[in-house]
Design a protein around this motif. Structure first.
Motif, PDB file in Angstrom:
ATOM      1  N   ARG A  22       8.426 -39.058   3.854  1.00 51.70           N
ATOM      2  CA  ARG A  22       7.480 -38.465   4.793  1.00 51.70           C
ATOM      3  C   ARG A  22       7.925 -37.063   5.200  1.00 51.70           C
ATOM      4  N   ARG A  23       9.214 -36.900   5.442  1.00 50.70           N
ATOM      5  CA  ARG A  23       9.706 -35.587   5.870  1.00 50.70           C
ATOM      6  C   ARG A  23       9.464 -34.520   4.804  1.00 50.70           C
ATOM      7  N   PHE A  24       9.573 -34.886   3.549  1.00 50.10           N
ATOM      8  CA  PHE A  24       9.376 -33.923   2.470  1.00 50.10           C
ATOM      9  C   PHE A  24       7.962 -33.989   1.888  1.00 50.10           C
ATOM     10  N   SER A  25       7.068 -34.605   2.648  1.00 53.19           N
ATOM     11  CA  SER A  25       5.641 -34.574   2.290  1.00 53.19           C
ATOM     12  C   SER A  25       4.879 -33.519   3.070  1.00 53.19           C
ATOM     13  N   VAL A  26       5.577 -32.778   3.935  1.00 45.87           N
ATOM     14  CA  VAL A  26       4.887 -31.735   4.707  1.00 45.87           C
ATOM     15  C   VAL A  26       4.287 -30.711   3.744  1.00 45.87           C
ATOM     16  N   GLY A  27       3.078 -30.256   4.063  1.00 46.91           N
ATOM     17  CA  GLY A  27       2.434 -29.304   3.171  1.00 46.91           C
ATOM     18  C   GLY A  27       1.048 -28.932   3.651  1.00 46.91           C
ATOM     19  N   LEU A  28       0.418 -28.047   2.908  1.00 50.98           N
ATOM     20  CA  LEU A  28      -0.916 -27.583   3.287  1.00 50.98           C
ATOM     21  C   LEU A  28      -1.948 -28.688   3.181  1.00 50.98           C
ATOM     22  N   GLU A  29      -1.806 -29.555   2.183  1.00 48.70           N
ATOM     23  CA  GLU A  29      -2.804 -30.593   1.988  1.00 48.70           C
ATOM     24  C   GLU A  29      -2.812 -31.582   3.142  1.00 48.70           C
ATOM     25  N   SER A  30      -1.620 -31.968   3.613  1.00 52.06           N
ATOM     26  CA  SER A  30      -1.537 -32.891   4.746  1.00 52.06           C
ATOM     27  C   SER A  30      -1.757 -32.176   6.073  1.00 52.06           C
ATOM     28  N   GLY A  31      -1.467 -30.866   6.113  1.00 46.82           N
ATOM     29  CA  GLY A  31      -1.584 -30.119   7.356  1.00 46.82           C
ATOM     30  C   GLY A  31      -0.474 -30.420   8.335  1.00 46.82           C
TER      31      GLY A  31
END
Length: 229
Positions: A22-31
Motif C-alpha cells: 500500500r505504501r508503494f502504491s501511491v500515485g496519480l491514479e490512486s490520488g
C-alpha cells in the motif's frame, strides 16, 4: 491501479507485505500520498574524509551532513506530474537534528528504457541514480542502486565507482508494533561505509491532489527538473 513502483517490479510487487504494497502504491491514479513520522535511532557517517562531501551535499539537500541518535523524522511521498509530463513521487526526508532540520530530497520516476526507478537527488536533480527494487522472502522491500550520473548544463557524466557510493535500502513492516522499519546503507567499493541511517515510523495516507492544491506541500518539488533519464 498501478504505481511507478509496481510498474517497475511487475509480479514481484505482489510478494511484498500488504502494508509495504500500500505504501508503494501511491500515485496519480490512486490520488493517494503517504506521510511517515517516526524516529531514526541512528544516523551515522563513515571516515572523516566523508564529512566534507556530506556537508557539500547538504547545501542541495543530498544526504545528511550530521550524525545523531533518536532523531525525529518525517518522510513525504506525494505523486505529481513533472514539467516533462512524467509521473513523479517525492521522497523528501526531514531529520530534526539538534542544530536544526536537515532535508534529504529525492524525486522518483519509472524508466522502462533503463528497467529501473530513476532517483533524482537534491533540490536541482544534479545526481540521478538507477534503483532496482525486489521483494524479499519475508515481504520486505530491498532497493539497490545501480549507475549514478551527474548532470549540470551540458555536462552528463557517469560517476566513477572510485568516488561513487552503492546504496542499499531495506524497508519492512513490523506487525507486532504496527510500524515500518527502514535501514539505509551507502558504501564505496574501495573505501567502505560512507553514510546511513535506521529507524521506524508510522504513516498517514493523504489526498495528494488536495494537498498540492491547498499549498500544503510547500517546497517539496525540486527547484530544477532534469529531462535526461
Amino acid at each position: 491501479m498501478t504505481s511507478i513502483f509496481q510498474a517497475h517490479m511487475g509480479a514481484d510487487f505482489d510478494r511484498l507485505h500488504p502494508q509495504i504494497r500500500r505504501r508503494f502504491s501511491v500515485g496519480l491514479e490512486s490520488g493517494e500520498g503517504c506521510v511517515g513520522r517516526g524516529t531514526m535511532e541512528r544516523i551515522w557517517h563513515g571516515g572523516s574524509f566523508v564529512k566534507p562531501f556530506l556537508r557539500l551535499g547538504g547545501t542541495r539537500n543530498i544526504l545528511v551532513p550530521r550524525e545523531g541518535r533518536d532523531v525525529p523524522f518525517v518522510i513525504e511521498n506525494l505523486p505529481y506530474r513533472d514539467s516533462f509530463g512524467r509521473e513523479t513521487v517525492t521522497f523528501v526526508r526531514t531529520f530534526r537534528l539538534p542544530d536544526g532540520p536537515h532535508r534529504f530530497d529525492a524525486t522518483m520516476v519509472h524508466s522502462p528504457e533503463r528497467d529501473c526507478v530513476l532517483d533524482y537527488l537534491g533540490t536541482h536533480q544534479h545526481l540521478a541514480s538507477d534503483l532496482h527494487m525486489s521483494a524479499e522472502p519475508d515481504g520486505s522491500l530491498l532497493i539497490r542502486s545501480g549507475e549514478h550520473r551527474f548532470r549540470e548544463g551540458p555536462v552528463d557524466v557517469r560517476v566513477p565507482d572510485l568516488i561513487g557510493g552503492d546504496a542499499e535500502v531495506r524497508e519492512s513492516f513490523d506487525d507486532a508494533t504496527g510500524r515500518f522499519r527502514i535501514r539505509v546503507r551507502v558504501a564505496n567499493r574501495r573505501f567502505g561505509p560512507l553514510f546511513g541511517y535506521e529507524g521506524s515510523f508510522t504513516v498517514q495516507y493523504v489526498d495528494a491532489r488536495q494537498r498540492w492544491a491547498s499549498g500544503l506541500c510547500g517546497d517539496l518539488r525540486p527547484v530544477r527538473e532534469e529531462a535526461r533519464a
